[in-house]
Motif scaffolding. Structure first.
Motif, PDB file in Angstrom:
ATOM      1  N   GLU A 106      -0.034  -2.513   3.398  1.00  0.00           N
ATOM      2  CA  GLU A 106      -0.506  -2.150   2.059  1.00  0.00           C
ATOM      3  C   GLU A 106       0.771  -2.626   0.995  1.00  0.00           C
ATOM      4  N   LEU A 166      -0.535 -11.529  -8.233  1.00  0.00           N
ATOM      5  CA  LEU A 166      -1.671 -11.696  -7.177  1.00  0.00           C
ATOM      6  C   LEU A 166      -2.093 -13.058  -6.737  1.00  0.00           C
ATOM      7  N   LYS A 180      -1.638 -14.298  -2.878  1.00  0.00           N
ATOM      8  CA  LYS A 180      -2.767 -14.751  -2.343  1.00  0.00           C
ATOM      9  C   LYS A 180      -2.478 -16.405  -1.786  1.00  0.00           C
ATOM     10  N   MET A 232      -8.410 -10.039   3.040  1.00  0.00           N
ATOM     11  CA  MET A 232      -7.605  -8.966   2.386  1.00  0.00           C
ATOM     12  C   MET A 232      -8.509  -8.313   1.485  1.00  0.00           C
ATOM     13  N   THR A 233      -8.049  -7.208   1.198  1.00  0.00           N
ATOM     14  CA  THR A 233      -8.773  -6.624   0.297  1.00  0.00           C
ATOM     15  C   THR A 233      -7.829  -6.021  -0.840  1.00  0.00           C
ATOM     16  N   VAL A 234      -8.425  -6.168  -2.135  1.00  0.00           N
ATOM     17  CA  VAL A 234      -7.822  -5.957  -3.163  1.00  0.00           C
ATOM     18  C   VAL A 234      -8.327  -5.011  -4.231  1.00  0.00           C
ATOM     19  N   LYS A 252      -3.261  -3.395  -5.514  1.00  0.00           N
ATOM     20  CA  LYS A 252      -2.970  -3.062  -4.119  1.00  0.00           C
ATOM     21  C   LYS A 252      -3.692  -3.926  -3.312  1.00  0.00           C
ATOM     22  N   ILE A 253      -2.927  -4.468  -2.071  1.00  0.00           N
ATOM     23  CA  ILE A 253      -3.260  -5.461  -1.513  1.00  0.00           C
ATOM     24  C   ILE A 253      -3.301  -4.867  -0.024  1.00  0.00           C
ATOM     25  N   GLU A 254      -4.525  -4.865   0.671  1.00  0.00           N
ATOM     26  CA  GLU A 254      -4.474  -4.282   1.987  1.00  0.00           C
ATOM     27  C   GLU A 254      -4.895  -5.177   3.099  1.00  0.00           C
ATOM     28  N   LEU A 255      -4.033  -5.555   4.042  1.00  0.00           N
ATOM     29  CA  LEU A 255      -4.389  -6.243   5.126  1.00  0.00           C
ATOM     30  C   LEU A 255      -4.241  -5.674   6.378  1.00  0.00           C
ATOM     31  N   ILE A 312       4.631 -11.967   1.395  1.00  0.00           N
ATOM     32  CA  ILE A 312       4.320 -10.881   0.252  1.00  0.00           C
ATOM     33  C   ILE A 312       5.681 -11.048  -0.562  1.00  0.00           C
TER      34      ILE A 312
END
Length: 112
Positions: A5, A13, A17, A28-30, A60-63, A77
């Motif tokens: 996270e 962003l 990316k 990923m989820t943003v 917030k980026i989640e992977l 990142i």
């Protein structure tokens, strides 16, 4: 597997990316979020009145990544999100016990 996270500045962003795309990360989820840390917000003027902005807009980026890919993802990142100024953000790492791809039923690393 690990969950990464990252809370970053919104204008970084696209850089993040692109950096993740270069290391062939597939998803990923943003989420747009608000918060504060050491910045503690700031004051702004609106129609002559001063008001305090307590929460700063962030992304917030989640992977979810394989453990062997973790350091490469962190480096990508960190390098791409860094401005060198306060508020660059944070990266959090946690363990993931199970992953399931809903469409196929694949599990764990196969589901990534």
């Amino acid at each position: 597997m690990k969950k990464v996270e990252a809370i970053i500045k919104p204008f970084k962003l696209e850089d993040v990316k692109e950096a993740l795309k270069e290391i062939e990360l597939t998803g990923m989820t943003v989420t747009e979020v608000k918060g504060y840390g050491r910045q503690q917000g700031h004051s702004e003027l609106y129609r002559g009145a001063e008001y305090v902005v307590d929460f700063i807009p962030k992304v917030k980026i989640e992977l979810i990544v394989k453990e062997e890919d973790l350091q490469v993802v962190i480096d990508a990142i960190e390098t791409s999100a860094k401005t060198g100024k306060i508020g660059d953000g944070k990266i959090f790492i946690s363990s993931v016990e199970k992953t399931i791809r809903i469409r196929t039923g694949e599990e764990d690393e196969d589901a990534l």
